[in-house]
Design a protein around this motif. Structure first.
Motif, short mmCIF file in Angstrom:
data_model
loop_
_atom_site.label_atom_id
_atom_site.label_comp_id
_atom_site.label_asym_id
_atom_site.label_seq_id
_atom_site.Cartn_x
_atom_site.Cartn_y
_atom_site.Cartn_z
N GLY A 1 0.81 -1.21 0.00
CA GLY A 1 0.00 0.00 0.00
C GLY A 1 0.84 1.26 0.00
N ILE A 2 1.74 1.36 0.96
CA ILE A 2 2.60 2.55 1.04
C ILE A 2 3.58 2.60 -0.13
CG2 ILE A 2 4.42 1.59 2.52
CD1 ILE A 2 2.90 5.09 2.88
N THR A 3 3.98 1.44 -0.63
CA THR A 3 4.89 1.40 -1.78
C THR A 3 4.22 2.00 -3.02
OG1 THR A 3 5.92 -0.58 -0.89
CG2 THR A 3 6.32 -0.11 -3.20
N LEU A 4 2.95 1.67 -3.24
CA LEU A 4 2.23 2.24 -4.39
C LEU A 4 2.00 3.73 -4.23
CD1 LEU A 4 -0.28 -0.65 -5.11
CD2 LEU A 4 1.70 0.03 -6.48
N ILE A 5 1.74 4.17 -3.01
CA ILE A 5 1.57 5.61 -2.77
C ILE A 5 2.88 6.35 -3.05
CG2 ILE A 5 1.19 7.35 -0.97
CD1 ILE A 5 -0.87 5.35 0.24
N ILE A 6 3.98 5.79 -2.57
CA ILE A 6 5.30 6.40 -2.81
C ILE A 6 5.61 6.42 -4.31
CG2 ILE A 6 7.78 6.14 -2.44
CD1 ILE A 6 7.01 5.00 0.34
N THR A 7 5.28 5.33 -5.01
CA THR A 7 5.51 5.28 -6.45
C THR A 7 4.75 6.40 -7.15
OG1 THR A 7 5.82 2.88 -6.34
CG2 THR A 7 5.35 3.82 -8.50
N GLY A 8 3.51 6.62 -6.75
CA GLY A 8 2.73 7.72 -7.34
C GLY A 8 3.35 9.07 -7.07
N LEU A 9 3.83 9.29 -5.85
CA LEU A 9 4.47 10.56 -5.51
C LEU A 9 5.78 10.74 -6.28
CD1 LEU A 9 3.79 10.63 -1.66
CD2 LEU A 9 2.67 12.01 -3.44
N MET A 10 6.54 9.63 -6.42
CA MET A 10 7.77 9.71 -7.21
C MET A 10 7.46 10.02 -8.67
SD MET A 10 10.04 6.56 -5.63
CE MET A 10 11.14 6.53 -7.03
N ALA A 11 6.40 9.42 -9.21
CA ALA A 11 6.00 9.69 -10.59
C ALA A 11 5.66 11.17 -10.77
CB ALA A 11 4.82 8.81 -10.98
N LEU A 12 4.95 11.74 -9.80
CA LEU A 12 4.63 13.17 -9.87
C LEU A 12 5.91 14.01 -9.86
CD1 LEU A 12 1.56 13.43 -7.48
CD2 LEU A 12 1.58 13.79 -9.94
N ALA A 13 6.86 13.63 -9.03
CA ALA A 13 8.12 14.37 -8.95
C ALA A 13 8.89 14.29 -10.27
CB ALA A 13 8.97 13.84 -7.81
N PHE A 14 8.97 13.10 -10.85
CA PHE A 14 9.70 12.94 -12.10
C PHE A 14 9.00 13.65 -13.26
CE2 PHE A 14 12.37 10.19 -9.86
CZ PHE A 14 13.38 9.69 -10.66
N ILE A 15 7.68 13.63 -13.26
CA ILE A 15 6.93 14.31 -14.33
C ILE A 15 7.08 15.81 -14.19
CG2 ILE A 15 4.59 14.70 -15.21
CD1 ILE A 15 4.07 11.72 -14.76
N GLY A 16 7.45 16.28 -13.01
CA GLY A 16 7.72 17.70 -12.83
C GLY A 16 8.85 18.19 -13.72
N PHE A 17 9.72 17.29 -14.15
CA PHE A 17 10.80 17.63 -15.07
C PHE A 17 10.33 17.76 -16.52
CE2 PHE A 17 13.33 15.32 -11.76
CZ PHE A 17 14.14 16.38 -11.38
N SER A 18 9.09 17.42 -16.80
CA SER A 18 8.64 17.33 -18.20
C SER A 18 8.69 18.66 -18.94
CB SER A 18 7.24 16.72 -18.29
OG SER A 18 6.30 17.55 -17.65
N GLY A 19 8.70 19.78 -18.22
CA GLY A 19 8.83 21.07 -18.89
C GLY A 19 10.21 21.25 -19.48
N ILE A 20 11.19 20.52 -18.96
CA ILE A 20 12.56 20.65 -19.45
C ILE A 20 12.73 19.90 -20.77
CG2 ILE A 20 14.99 20.15 -18.93
CD1 ILE A 20 14.21 20.29 -15.95
N VAL A 21 12.38 18.63 -20.79
CA VAL A 21 12.53 17.82 -21.99
C VAL A 21 11.58 16.63 -21.92
CG1 VAL A 21 14.43 16.46 -21.03
CG2 VAL A 21 14.21 16.66 -23.50
N ARG A 22 10.98 16.30 -23.05
CA ARG A 22 10.06 15.16 -23.09
C ARG A 22 10.11 14.55 -24.50
NH1 ARG A 22 6.72 12.50 -20.03
NH2 ARG A 22 4.79 11.67 -20.82
N ILE A 23 10.05 13.22 -24.56
CA ILE A 23 10.00 12.55 -25.84
C ILE A 23 8.66 11.83 -25.94
CG2 ILE A 23 12.47 12.29 -26.24
CD1 ILE A 23 12.34 9.54 -25.00
N GLN A 24 8.12 11.76 -27.12
CA GLN A 24 6.81 11.11 -27.34
C GLN A 24 6.99 9.86 -28.18
OE1 GLN A 24 4.33 11.90 -25.67
NE2 GLN A 24 4.67 14.01 -25.13
#
Length: 196
Positions: free
Chosen positions: A173-196
């Motif tokens: 449970g806590i692992t999935l919550i942390i994964t979601g928070l980490m995903a939000l943090a990493f996606i915060g970089f998307s303004g810098i560079v993103r590939i589609q």
């Protein structure tokens, strides 16, 4: 569409287009093995090596065997066979030279074969029509991104061992919550560079 610089692909695949945190590929071994830092480092290195190696091999197989003979429709089967053979080779090398890591990884080492992130990188390489250098950068970056994510997760989980977590959230449970928070943090970089 202008060709994307391989360095941009490398950094984007580590941070903004991370296989595990942006595409949620390779979650099973990510969650299961991230309990111990040493095991996470070993699996991260193995996944990075396998991702880079199979991306290179699958690039050549696709462009120099499947396309010339009109067999593009066999790419799923051929890519999986290539991945399985490469993982078997890596498993034999780790068993021979790093037996403690081999036993600590247990069943998760041969399960790299069915890690969907490995197949995903080869398929994205084809779908996005990457050149060889772009494919190499994408494979290496995706492996490094996966390794970075599992290492960060194992460090956080180690810190949480002494934290007062409610009983219902302990473990996955806590692992999935942390994964979601980490995903939000990493996606915060998307303004810098993103590939589609």
């Amino acid at each position: 569409m202008p060709e994307i610089n391989p360095i941009v692909i490398l950094f984007a695949s580590i941070f903004t287009s991370n296989m595990v945190l942006a595409n949620f590929l390779g979650m099973c071994s990510f969650i299961a093995v991230s309990k111990e830092i040493k095991t996470s480092i070993g699996l991260g290195q193995a996944v990075t090596f396998v991702l880079t190696g199979t991306t290179i091999i699958n690039y050549f197989i696709y462009h120099y065997i499947l396309i010339p003979f009109g067999l593009e429709y066999l790419r799923f089967i051929v890519f999986i066979i290539t991945i399985a053979a490469f993982v078997q080779l890596v498993e034999m090398i780790i068993e021979r030279y790093l037996p403690s890591l081999y036993y600590s990884l247990g069943i998760f080492l041969p399960l790299i074969t069915v890690n969907c992130a490995i197949l995903g990188v080869s398929l994205f390489m084809v779908i996005r029509d990457y050149s060889f250098i772009q494919s190499l950068s994408f494979g290496l970056g995706s492996g490094l991104g996966w390794a970075l994510a599992i290492l960060a997760m194992s460090g956080i989980r180690k810190k949480l061992e002494r934290a007062p977590i409610p009983k219902g959230l302990q473990g996955p449970g806590i692992t999935l919550i942390i994964t979601g928070l980490m995903a939000l943090a990493f996606i915060g970089f998307s303004g810098i560079v993103r590939i589609q």
